[in-house]
Write a protein that holds these residues in place. Structure first.
Motif, PDB file in Angstrom:
ATOM      1  N   THR A 121       3.796   3.888   5.383  1.00  0.00           N
ATOM      2  CA  THR A 121       4.933   4.107   6.276  1.00  0.00           C
ATOM      3  C   THR A 121       4.629   5.223   7.267  1.00  0.00           C
ATOM      4  N   MET A 143       2.426  -4.522   4.233  1.00  0.00           N
ATOM      5  CA  MET A 143       3.710  -4.759   3.579  1.00  0.00           C
ATOM      6  C   MET A 143       3.566  -4.704   2.057  1.00  0.00           C
ATOM      7  N   TYR A 147       5.895  -2.545  -0.453  1.00  0.00           N
ATOM      8  CA  TYR A 147       6.623  -3.187  -1.535  1.00  0.00           C
ATOM      9  C   TYR A 147       6.214  -2.644  -2.903  1.00  0.00           C
ATOM     10  N   ALA A 166       8.994  -1.830   7.098  1.00  0.00           N
ATOM     11  CA  ALA A 166       8.953  -3.198   6.575  1.00  0.00           C
ATOM     12  C   ALA A 166       9.456  -4.189   7.614  1.00  0.00           C
TER      13      ALA A 166
END
Length: 871
Positions: A121, A143, A147, A166
C-alpha cells in the motif's frame, strides 16, 4: 550494485513490495534473503501468468552492493546474510515498511514507514504519484499482498489507504478469480487433522483482564500454511487473541493473531526472534521444547499485555469517609445508616491516614468506648493503589494480603475504593464461559474410566487416600505411570501418589488408620505404604528437583503439583488425577500429556532433560518400544546431543544397570536394544560391545527360548534380564565380561552367576558337541547350572541333540525325585548310615535310566541290589 531484499519466510506482501520497489528502482536486482512461505513458493513454481526474475543469494557479492533497498521489513534479524553489511558506512539503505518499530531495526538513509495494513500500500502510493504503469498481472500480485496481510481487508490493522490501493489495483485489471483461488485454498487432510488438534488442545487464560487463547499442536512432518489454520480457528470461534505453538520436525512455530489493542502479538513474536504486526505475527523457535515455549509465552503475555481492567474501572466513588478526630460513636452511626458499609476511610483533612472497620467500631461501642476518636483504633497499616493499577495486582492485594478494602489514591488524594465484592464481580465478568466450549478446559473427569478399568478395591483405596488428604487439609493426586496406563487402557496397579503437603506425615496417618505398614525415606520426603492385600502405594511430597551437575542425584525442595509434574521425564508421564472427595477423578494435564499419548509420541519437557539425567535416554527408548510410540524429532536430537557430549559416561554403574535391567525385563527387549545400537548407546556398557547380525540372531533365539520356557509353567523363578545379558555380551571374552560386570556395579551374587555361569556353560557346550547323551549324563551335567545359563546355552547351540537334551532336562529330568525315604529303607531292614545316600543316589540314576518308574519298582530294586546279602 543496487539490491532489493525482503524478510526471510517471504509472503505475498513481501513479493508485491519487491515488485513495486523494482519499478521505483528499475536497475536493482531482486533477491530473497531466505526461504518463502509455502503458499508463495507454490505460486512462484506453478504460476502460468507471472514469472519473477530474482537472483540467488549465493550469486551476490556483498562487497559490491552500494545501495540496499529493504521492503516489508527493517529488522536486522530477518534479512539473513545481508545483516553483515548494514553497518557499512558507505552503504546507502532505503527502507519501505509498515511494521511497528523494534530494537532490532536497521537505520536507513531513506525511510518510508507508514501504519498501513500492507507495505505494498505504501509503495503503490508512490507508483501512483509517479504515474508508473502497472499491468493486470502485476496488479493481481500486488492485490494478493494486500489481501493476505489485511485478511481480505478485514483485520483491524486495515486502513482506508489499503481500501484505496485495492480499488486502484482492481481498476488496473487485478483478477479477483485468481486472488480468490490463492486466498481460499481448500485444506489438505494433514491441515484438517492439525486444525482439529489445535481446537482440542486450546486453553483459555485471563491475562491482565484480557481473554487469550493458547493452543498447541505437533507433527513430525512439515505442513505448510499453518498460519491459515490459526486464522481459521480465530474466525471459527470468534477469538480476540489467539496464539498457536506448533511443533513441526525439530522446530516450534509461533503464530499470533489479535483483534484488540491490549495484546500486540508482534511484541511477543519479537521476543522469540520473529516479527509481524500488532494484529498478526509469527516466529520460529529452535531452542525450546513445546512445553518450554508455552511457559515462556505465558510469562511474556503477562509482561506485554496491557491491562484491560484497571482499578479505576471497578472502584466505587464517591466514598463515605470520616475524619480522624470524629468519635467511634459517629462512625457507628454512619455504618448503621448505610448498612452496606463495612469499612470507612479515615481522613486528616483531605489526606488518607487510616481505615476503621465495622467489627472494631461495634466492639468498641459495646465496651463503652464510643466517645473516643476514630484515630485511636483505626488501622494504619494498609495498601493503596493508583487508578491505573491492573486488576491482577488488585486481586493480589485483596486476596493475598487479606485486605478487605483497597483505597484508590491519585496524587495523594482519595478518589475511590475497591471492596471484595467489587473484585469478585470484576473477576466473574472476566471469567464468563468461553464460546469455545468444553475443549478449552484444562481438566476433565475420568471417574467413569477408572470404574471401568480398575478393580473395586483399588477404587475404594484411592477414595480412602483422598479422604485422608481432605482430613489433613492436603491435596492428593495419583500420578505417573498409573495414570498414563489408565488413559492407555493398560493394566497397572502400581499406585504413585503425590501430596501437596507433608507426604511422609500423610502416609503415616493413612497407615495408622488402615492398619498397614509404612516405610519412610526421609531424605527424598517419600514413603511406601504396604497393604495386607499385596498392593503397594508410593507416596511423595510434591517437590521440585534441581541437579547441581549433569548426571548427579537430584536435590529436592518442596513445591506444587504443577512443578512436581514439570520435573518428570516425559510429557506422557505428567498426568495427574485428583483424589480428594470433592474432585475425585479430575484429570490434570499441564503439559500436553493426553495429546502425546493420543499421537503416540515420547517428548521431553525441557532441553536440559538428558543433561540433568542421562538415564532418561534409556527410558525414552523403552517407552517408545513398549507402547509402539515414536520419539519426537526434537527429543531425538537432544538424545544425540547428550550422547555426543559424553554425559552418559558420568552415569554411575548402578543407575546404568538399573535402566538396562528394566529394558531386558520388557516383554520383548530386542527392538529396544536395536534402537540403543542405532544411538550408539551400547558403548556405555562396554566399548567393544557390538550389535551385529550374529548378536541379533542370538537374541532372537533367546526370545524364542524364553517364550517356550515360560509356556512350560515350571516351578521356580529365573532372571530373564540375565539371559538377555548373556546373549548381548556373548561375543565378549570372559575378561571383557568381567569389565562389563564392574561397569554395571553388579551385586556379587549376579557377578558370580554371570562370569562362572558363562565359563561353565561354554565348557559343557564344547564337551557335548556332536554326540547323543543319556539321561543320566544330562542330569549330572545340567543339574548344577542355573536356569539362566541353561536357557542361554539352549539358544546359543546350533546342535539339535543339545537342544533336545536341555529340553528333556527341563521337562522331565530337572525335578525328578526318588519316592523312597530313609523311613522306607529302615522298614526294609536297612540300618541307618552312609549307605542310605548311596542307595538313594543309585535309585535316582535308575529312574533317570528308566529302570524304575514307581515306588514299587524302587523297593524291588533295593531288595535286589541291597538285601540279597546282609546289609
Amino acid at each position: 550494485m543496487d539490491i532489493i531484499i525482503t524478510h526471510i519466510n517471504a509472503d505475498f506482501d513481501a513479493l508485491a513490495s519487491m515488485l513495486a520497489a523494482h519499478k521505483v528502482y528499475p536497475g536493482a536486482k531482486l533477491v530473497f534473503p531466505g526461504s518463502q512461505e509455502k503458499g508463495l513458493r507454490d505460486f512462484l513454481v506453478r504460476s502460468t501468468f507471472y514469472v519473477l526474475e530474482a537472483d540467488r543469494v549465493k550469486d551476490i557479492e556483498l562487497e559490491d552492493i552500494r545501495r540496499l533497498i529493504m521492503v516489508d521489513t527493517r529488522q536486522r534479524s530477518r534479512i539473513a546474510k545481508f545483516a553483515e553489511i548494514v553497518d557499512k558506512p558507505d552503504l546507502e539503505i532505503h527502507i519501505y515498511d509498515h511494521h511497528p518499530p523494534s530494537a532490532d531495526d536497521v537505520r536507513g538513509s531513506l525511510e518510508v514507514i507508514e501504519e498501513t495494513g500492507a507495505t505494498i500500500t505504501v509503495l503503490l502510493r508512490i507508483l501512483r504519484e509517479r504515474g508508473v504503469r502497472i499491468t493486470p498481472d502485476e496488479a493481481t500480485v500486488m492485490m494478493l499482498g494486500i489481501y493476505e496481510d489485511t485478511g481480505s481487508l478485514t483485520f483491524s490493522s486495515t486502513t482506508a489507504e489499503d481500501f484505496y490501493a485495492a480499488a486502484y489495483l482492481l481498476d488496473k485489471g487485478a483478477s479477483l478469480n485468481i486472488i480468490s483461488d490463492m486466498i481460499t485454498r481448500e485444506l489438505t487432510a494433514e491441515q484438517v487433522f492439525l486444525l482439529n488438534d489445535l481446537i482440542r488442545s486450546a486453553e483459555r487464560y485471563n491475562i491482565r483482564g484480557v481473554e487469550v487463547v493458547v493452543t498447541t499442536g505437533s507433527t513430525d512432518s512439515y505442513i505448510g500454511d499453518v498460519a491459515v489454520l490459526v486464522h481459521k480457528l480465530k474466525d471459527m470461534e470468534n477469538l480476540n487473541v489467539v496464539f498457536a505453538l506448533i511443533r513441526m520436525e525439530d522446530r516450534t512455530y509461533l503464530i499470533g493473531r489479535s483483534r484488540v489493542e491490549e495484546v500486540n502479538v508482534a511484541e511477543v513474536a519479537l521476543e522469540f526472534g520473529g516479527g509481524g504486526h500488532p494484529t498478526a505475527a509469527s516466529a520460529t523457535i529452535r531452542d525450546l521444547t513445546l512445553v518450554q515455549a508455552k511457559e515462556r509465552l505465558l510469562g511474556l503475555l503477562h509482561e506485554v499485555a496491557k491491562p484491560k481492567i484497571r482499578a479505576k474501572d471497578i472502584m466505587i466513588h464517591p466514598l463515605k469517609t470520616i475524619q480522624e478526630k470524629d468519635t467511634l460513636e459517629e462512625a457507628h452511626g454512619i455504618m448503621s445508616k448505610y448498612y452496606n458499609i463495612n469499612v470507612l476511610p479515615v481522613l486528616q483533612e483531605k489526606e488518607l491516614v487510616g481505615l476503621i472497620t465495622r467489627p472494631t467500631v461495634e466492639k468498641a461501642t459495646l465496651h463503652g468506648l464510643g466517645g473516643l476518636s476514630v484515630g485511636e483504633y483505626m488501622t494504619t497499616d494498609f495498601t493503596v493503589v493508583e487508578p491505573e493499577t491492573p486488576l491482577r495486582d488488585v486481586q493480589g492485594y485483596i486476596v493475598g494480603e487479606n485486605q478487605r478494602f483497597l483505597p484508590v489514591v491519585e496524587e495523594g488524594r482519595l478518589i475511590g475504593g475497591i471492596t471484595r465484592t467489587d473484585l469478585l464481580r470484576a473477576l466473574h465478568d472476566t471469567l464468563t464461559p468461553s464460546p469455545l466450549g468444553p475443549h478449552y478446559a484444562r481438566k476433565k473427569v475420568v471417574t467413569k474410566l477408572m470404574e471401568e478399568r480398575l478393580p473395586p478395591e483399588v477404587i475404594s483405596l484411592l477414595r480412602e487416600l483422598g479422604q485422608v488428604g481432605e482430613e489433613l487439609g492436603y491435596q492428593v493426586y495419583a500420578v505417573g505411570g498409573f495414570v498414563r496406563d489408565l488413559i492407555l487402557r493398560r493394566e497397572d496397579y502400581d499406585i504413585d501418589v503425590v501430596v501437596e503437603g507433608d507426604g511422609v506425615h500423610f502416609a503415616q496417618v493413612f497407615g495408622a488408620k488402615s492398619g498397614c505398614r509404612v516405610k519412610v525415606h526421609k531424605k527424598m520426603k517419600t514413603a511406601t505404604i504396604l497393604l495386607s492385600n499385596g498392593y503397594k502405594i508410593d507416596v511423595a511430597t510434591a517437590r521440585m528437583e534441581y541437579y547441581e551437575r549433569p548426571a548427579a542425584p537430584p536435590t529436592v525442595e518442596l513445591s506444587s503439583i504443577k512443578m512436581d509434574l514439570f520435573r518428570r521425564d516425559f510429557t506422557i508421564n505428567t498426568l495427574a488425577v485428583e483424589l480428594r472427595p470433592g474432585a475425585f477423578g479430575r484429570l490434570l494435564d499441564f503439559f500436553g500429556g493426553q495429546r502425546d499419548l493420543k499421537e503416540g509420541v515420547v517428548r521431553v519437557l525441557h532441553n536440559l532433560s538428558f543433561v540433568e539425567d542421562p538415564a532418561r535416554i534409556f527410558r525414552a527408548i523403552r517407552f517408545e518400544q513398549r507402547f509402539s510410540f515414536q520419539i519426537g524429532k526434537h527429543t531425538s536430537n537432544l538424545i544425540k546431543n547428550a550422547i555426543s557430549m559424553g554425559f552418559l559416561e558420568r552415569l554411575s554403574g548402578s543407575r546404568l544397570f538399573s535402566e538396562l535391567e528394566l529394558i531386558l525385563r520388557e516383554e520383548n527387549p530386542l527392538p529396544i536394544l536395536e534402537t540403543m545400537a542405532e544411538f550408539d548407546l551400547l558403548q556405555f556398557v562396554h566399548p567393544r560391545l557390538e550389535y551385529n547380525a550374529q548378536t541379533k540372531a542370538l537374541l532372537n533365539r533367546i526370545y524364542e527360548v524364553i517364550s517356550w520356557f515360560n509356556l512350560l509353567f515350571l516351578e521356580g523363578s529365573y532372571l530373564k534380564w540375565m539371559v538377555y545379558l548373556f546373549g548381548l555380551t556373548d561375543r565378549l571374552q570372559l575378561e571383557r565380561l568381567e569389565e562389563v560386570v564392574q561397569r554395571l556395579s553388579l551385586p556379587p551374587r549376579h557377578r558370580k552367576k554371570l562370569i562362572e555361569g558363562k565359563r561353565e556353560g561354554l565348557r559343557i557346550l564344547q564337551k557335548v558337541r556332536r554326540r547323543r547323551m543319556k539321561p543320566r549324563e544330562i542330569y549330572s551335567l545340567f543339574k548344577p547350572l542355573p536356569i539362566e545359563v541353561l536357557l542361554y546355552m539352549m539358544a546359543k547351540t546350533e546342535e539339535k541333540e543339545v537342544k533336545k537334551a536341555i529340553s528333556l532336562f527341563f521337562t522331565k529330568l530337572k525335578d525328578m525325585k526318588v519316592s523312597l525315604r530313609g523311613k522306607d529303607l529302615q522298614e526294609l531292614g536297612i540300618q541307618p548310615g552312609p549307605v542310605y545316600r548311596e542307595i538313594l543316589n543309585s535309585l535316582l540314576l535308575a529312574r533317570l535310566e528308566g529302570k524304575v518308574k514307581t515306588k514299587g519298582d524302587e523297593i524291588r530294586y533295593v531288595r535286589a541290589n541291597y538285601l540279597a546279602e546282609d546289609v
